[in-house]
Design a protein around this motif. Structure first.
Motif, PDB file in Angstrom:
ATOM      1  N   LYS A  70      17.036  53.474 -31.192  1.00 11.56           N
ATOM      2  CA  LYS A  70      18.473  52.956 -32.043  1.00 11.56           C
ATOM      3  C   LYS A  70      17.635  52.358 -33.162  1.00 11.56           C
ATOM      4  CE  LYS A  70      21.804  53.534 -28.553  1.00 11.56           C
ATOM      5  NZ  LYS A  70      22.917  54.623 -29.410  1.00 11.56           N
ATOM      6  N   ILE A  71      16.925  52.507 -33.889  1.00  6.56           N
ATOM      7  CA  ILE A  71      15.721  52.323 -35.169  1.00  6.56           C
ATOM      8  C   ILE A  71      17.071  52.354 -36.910  1.00  6.56           C
ATOM      9  CG2 ILE A  71      14.206  51.217 -36.213  1.00  6.56           C
ATOM     10  CD1 ILE A  71      13.960  50.215 -33.621  1.00  6.56           C
ATOM     11  N   ARG A  72      17.180  51.448 -37.682  1.00  2.00           N
ATOM     12  CA  ARG A  72      17.953  51.870 -38.576  1.00  2.00           C
ATOM     13  C   ARG A  72      17.231  52.225 -39.457  1.00  2.00           C
ATOM     14  NH1 ARG A  72      23.248  48.648 -39.814  1.00  2.00           N
ATOM     15  NH2 ARG A  72      22.323  48.303 -41.591  1.00  2.00           N
ATOM     16  N   GLN A  73      17.248  53.266 -40.676  1.00  2.00           N
ATOM     17  CA  GLN A  73      16.401  53.397 -41.822  1.00  2.00           C
ATOM     18  C   GLN A  73      16.071  52.143 -42.720  1.00  2.00           C
ATOM     19  OE1 GLN A  73      14.267  55.972 -41.441  1.00  2.00           O
ATOM     20  NE2 GLN A  73      15.522  56.136 -39.337  1.00  2.00           N
ATOM     21  N   ASP A  74      17.464  51.287 -42.692  1.00  2.00           N
ATOM     22  CA  ASP A  74      16.975  50.326 -43.425  1.00  2.00           C
ATOM     23  C   ASP A  74      16.583  48.784 -42.706  1.00  2.00           C
ATOM     24  OD1 ASP A  74      18.999  49.125 -41.654  1.00  2.00           O
ATOM     25  OD2 ASP A  74      20.526  48.896 -42.957  1.00  2.00           O
ATOM     26  N   GLY A  75      15.816  48.763 -41.678  1.00  2.00           N
ATOM     27  CA  GLY A  75      15.261  48.202 -41.321  1.00  2.00           C
ATOM     28  C   GLY A  75      16.204  46.817 -40.528  1.00  2.00           C
ATOM     29  N   GLN A  76      17.409  47.080 -40.744  1.00  2.00           N
ATOM     30  CA  GLN A  76      18.390  46.275 -40.120  1.00  2.00           C
ATOM     31  C   GLN A  76      18.352  45.758 -37.884  1.00  2.00           C
ATOM     32  OE1 GLN A  76      19.725  42.926 -41.736  1.00  2.00           O
ATOM     33  NE2 GLN A  76      18.642  43.705 -43.126  1.00  2.00           N
ATOM     34  N   PRO A  77      18.579  45.178 -37.483  1.00  2.00           N
ATOM     35  CA  PRO A  77      19.372  45.315 -36.189  1.00  2.00           C
ATOM     36  C   PRO A  77      20.462  46.328 -36.043  1.00  2.00           C
ATOM     37  CG  PRO A  77      18.955  43.229 -36.703  1.00  2.00           C
ATOM     38  CD  PRO A  77      19.260  44.043 -38.313  1.00  2.00           C
ATOM     39  N   TRP A  78      20.131  46.878 -34.989  1.00  6.76           N
ATOM     40  CA  TRP A  78      21.465  47.625 -34.635  1.00  6.76           C
ATOM     41  C   TRP A  78      22.645  47.045 -34.938  1.00  6.76           C
ATOM     42  CZ3 TRP A  78      22.048  52.772 -34.165  1.00  6.76           C
ATOM     43  CH2 TRP A  78      22.787  53.453 -33.666  1.00  6.76           C
ATOM     44  N   GLY A  79      23.235  47.995 -35.571  1.00  3.67           N
ATOM     45  CA  GLY A  79      24.987  47.791 -35.890  1.00  3.67           C
ATOM     46  C   GLY A  79      25.317  46.502 -37.007  1.00  3.67           C
ATOM     47  N   ALA A  80      24.267  46.282 -37.303  1.00  2.00           N
ATOM     48  CA  ALA A  80      24.582  45.384 -38.552  1.00  2.00           C
ATOM     49  C   ALA A  80      25.408  45.514 -39.401  1.00  2.00           C
ATOM     50  CB  ALA A  80      23.251  44.457 -38.985  1.00  2.00           C
ATOM     51  N   GLY A 100      24.924  41.318 -28.056  1.00  2.00           N
ATOM     52  CA  GLY A 100      25.803  40.688 -28.728  1.00  2.00           C
ATOM     53  C   GLY A 100      25.930  41.659 -30.124  1.00  2.00           C
ATOM     54  N   SER A 101      26.509  41.440 -30.811  1.00  2.00           N
ATOM     55  CA  SER A 101      26.863  42.292 -32.033  1.00  2.00           C
ATOM     56  C   SER A 101      27.320  42.068 -33.155  1.00  2.00           C
ATOM     57  CB  SER A 101      28.379  43.941 -31.713  1.00  2.00           C
ATOM     58  OG  SER A 101      28.403  44.274 -32.310  1.00  2.00           O
ATOM     59  N   PRO A 102      27.469  41.972 -34.159  1.00  2.00           N
ATOM     60  CA  PRO A 102      27.473  41.590 -35.227  1.00  2.00           C
ATOM     61  C   PRO A 102      28.012  42.417 -35.777  1.00  2.00           C
ATOM     62  CG  PRO A 102      25.912  43.238 -35.828  1.00  2.00           C
ATOM     63  CD  PRO A 102      26.040  43.617 -34.613  1.00  2.00           C
ATOM     64  N   ILE A 103      28.940  43.450 -35.145  1.00  2.00           N
ATOM     65  CA  ILE A 103      30.295  43.771 -35.966  1.00  2.00           C
ATOM     66  C   ILE A 103      31.805  43.472 -35.432  1.00  2.00           C
ATOM     67  CG2 ILE A 103      31.483  45.788 -35.911  1.00  2.00           C
ATOM     68  CD1 ILE A 103      28.652  47.621 -34.238  1.00  2.00           C
ATOM     69  N   GLY A 104      31.747  43.261 -36.589  1.00  2.00           N
ATOM     70  CA  GLY A 104      33.476  42.774 -36.465  1.00  2.00           C
ATOM     71  C   GLY A 104      34.486  43.030 -34.995  1.00  2.00           C
ATOM     72  N   LYS A 105      35.467  41.378 -35.126  1.00  3.30           N
ATOM     73  CA  LYS A 105      35.536  42.592 -33.681  1.00  3.30           C
ATOM     74  C   LYS A 105      36.692  43.359 -33.879  1.00  3.30           C
ATOM     75  CE  LYS A 105      38.812  37.587 -35.001  1.00  3.30           C
ATOM     76  NZ  LYS A 105      39.961  37.308 -33.782  1.00  3.30           N
ATOM     77  N   GLU A 106      37.201  43.426 -35.241  1.00  2.04           N
ATOM     78  CA  GLU A 106      38.004  44.618 -35.317  1.00  2.04           C
ATOM     79  C   GLU A 106      37.782  45.591 -34.735  1.00  2.04           C
ATOM     80  OE1 GLU A 106      35.810  43.743 -39.715  1.00  2.04           O
ATOM     81  OE2 GLU A 106      36.764  43.003 -37.653  1.00  2.04           O
ATOM     82  N   VAL A 107      36.094  46.299 -35.102  1.00  2.00           N
ATOM     83  CA  VAL A 107      35.076  47.146 -35.445  1.00  2.00           C
ATOM     84  C   VAL A 107      34.384  47.194 -33.821  1.00  2.00           C
ATOM     85  CG1 VAL A 107      33.472  48.678 -35.372  1.00  2.00           C
ATOM     86  CG2 VAL A 107      34.917  47.268 -37.400  1.00  2.00           C
ATOM     87  N   TRP A 108      33.979  46.306 -33.507  1.00  2.00           N
ATOM     88  CA  TRP A 108      33.634  46.154 -31.882  1.00  2.00           C
ATOM     89  C   TRP A 108      34.198  45.716 -30.846  1.00  2.00           C
ATOM     90  CZ3 TRP A 108      30.093  47.660 -28.615  1.00  2.00           C
ATOM     91  CH2 TRP A 108      29.535  47.325 -27.425  1.00  2.00           C
ATOM     92  N   LYS A 109      34.915  46.393 -29.744  1.00  2.00           N
ATOM     93  CA  LYS A 109      35.496  45.904 -28.738  1.00  2.00           C
ATOM     94  C   LYS A 109      34.422  46.165 -27.004  1.00  2.00           C
ATOM     95  CE  LYS A 109      38.787  46.808 -31.442  1.00  2.00           C
ATOM     96  NZ  LYS A 109      39.573  45.953 -32.115  1.00  2.00           N
ATOM     97  N   GLY A 110      33.690  45.579 -26.775  1.00  2.00           N
ATOM     98  CA  GLY A 110      33.029  46.037 -25.799  1.00  2.00           C
ATOM     99  C   GLY A 110      32.668  43.983 -24.930  1.00  2.00           C
ATOM    100  N   GLY A 111      33.197  43.160 -26.255  1.00  2.00           N
ATOM    101  CA  GLY A 111      33.445  41.809 -25.029  1.00  2.00           C
ATOM    102  C   GLY A 111      31.937  41.014 -26.134  1.00  2.00           C
ATOM    103  N   PRO A 112      31.951  40.024 -25.006  1.00  2.00           N
ATOM    104  CA  PRO A 112      31.362  39.152 -25.170  1.00  2.00           C
ATOM    105  C   PRO A 112      29.932  39.594 -25.438  1.00  2.00           C
ATOM    106  CG  PRO A 112      32.975  38.085 -24.055  1.00  2.00           C
ATOM    107  CD  PRO A 112      32.889  39.442 -24.295  1.00  2.00           C
ATOM    108  N   THR A 113      28.618  38.674 -25.850  1.00  2.00           N
ATOM    109  CA  THR A 113      27.242  39.118 -25.573  1.00  2.00           C
ATOM    110  C   THR A 113      27.025  38.463 -23.831  1.00  2.00           C
ATOM    111  OG1 THR A 113      26.272  38.483 -27.920  1.00  2.00           O
ATOM    112  CG2 THR A 113      25.384  38.491 -25.834  1.00  2.00           C
TER     113      THR A 113
END
Length: 259
Positions: A70-80, A100-113
């Motif tokens: 789950k490594i992004r090419q821009d070096g950011q954490p996964w999901g950033a 935990g997810s840095p994605i907004g709650k309008e996108v991430w539906k998996g719940g809290p960290t």
């Protein structure tokens, strides 16, 4: 959003044994002649070194992102930065569930960290052992830059002093894992918990803190105890060490409730 029901909190406790000197930097506001160039972080009241929970959690996330590819090419954490209207996120994603997810709650539906990592304070018994023998809680390590032609310390760049917690020191490990029912009775969170435990094995094979490629930060976890959702304790000191990390199949190391 997926219906969420908190089933409880599992916990992993134990000790972090340093097999080599550990450096987690604190930064430095002033420059002192003859002083330490790179001090370690210390508790503001006791001035004793400790390991921030953020350092442990960040390293585990880094290692598991690699393990799950789950490594992004821009070096950011996964999901950033996945905040656009067209962005999507898999609710079963183990990285986003565990850390935990840095994605907004309008996108991430998996719940809290799921994972909470407490600051790891010095083990009281080790501290007393060092104090009784008049041993310092940190050490100074001198490093130099080598002149590639002469094969010796560079004339124009003086030695630098790095502060480390010495090998042999012990810290208290305290992890809490929140378990949610997302329509599966907590089955996916149980898998994520087991992947997290396997991540401790990856950390033993890697390094904690800075300068790991130069031998710093080699650690070993000892006396690990797992408390399940029923409050029962289980010794898992050796069970978490996996020979091969499988991102497609979680190991069966612990269960949420005793059978």
């Amino acid at each position: 959003m997926t219906d969420l029901a908190l089933l409880g909190r599992a916990a992993i406790t134990g000790k972090i044994l340093l097999l080599s000197g550990l450096h987690i930097g604190a930064g430095k506001d002033v420059i002192e002649i003859g002083g330490i160039d790179n001090p370690v972080i210390k508790h503001p009241h006791t001035q004793e070194p400790y390991i921030p929970g953020s350092s442990i959690k960040g390293r585990l996330r880094f290692l598991l992102e690699w393990a799950f590819d789950k490594i992004r090419q821009d070096g950011q954490p996964w999901g950033a930065n996945e905040r656009s209207e067209n962005a999507t996120a898999d609710e079963a994603d183990p990285i986003l569930r565990i850390f935990g997810s840095p994605i907004g709650k309008e996108v991430w539906k998996g719940g809290p960290t799921r994972l909470l990592v407490r600051d790891a304070m010095l083990d009281g018994e080790w501290r007393q052992h060092a104090t009784d023998r008049g041993l310092p809680l940190t050490e100074e390590k001198t490093e130099v830059v080598i002149d590639r032609i002469a094969g010796k310390a560079h004339d124009r760049i003086g030695p630098r002093q790095t502060e480390r917690v010495p090998a042999g020191a012990k810290f208290d490990l305290d992890l809490v894992f929140r378990v949610y029912d997302t329509g599966d009775g907590g089955a996916r969170d149980e898998e994520c918990l087991n992947w997290l435990l396997a991540g401790l094995s990856l950390l033993e094979q890697d390094a904690l803190g800075g300068s790991g490629s130069r031998g710093y930060g080699r650690v070993r976890f000892e006396g690990l105890q797992y408390r399940d959702l029923d409050g029962k304790q289980h010794a898992i000191d050796n069970r978490f060490r996996v020979e091969r990390f499988d991102p497609h199949q979680a190991p069966r190391l612990v269960t949420l409730k005793a059978a």
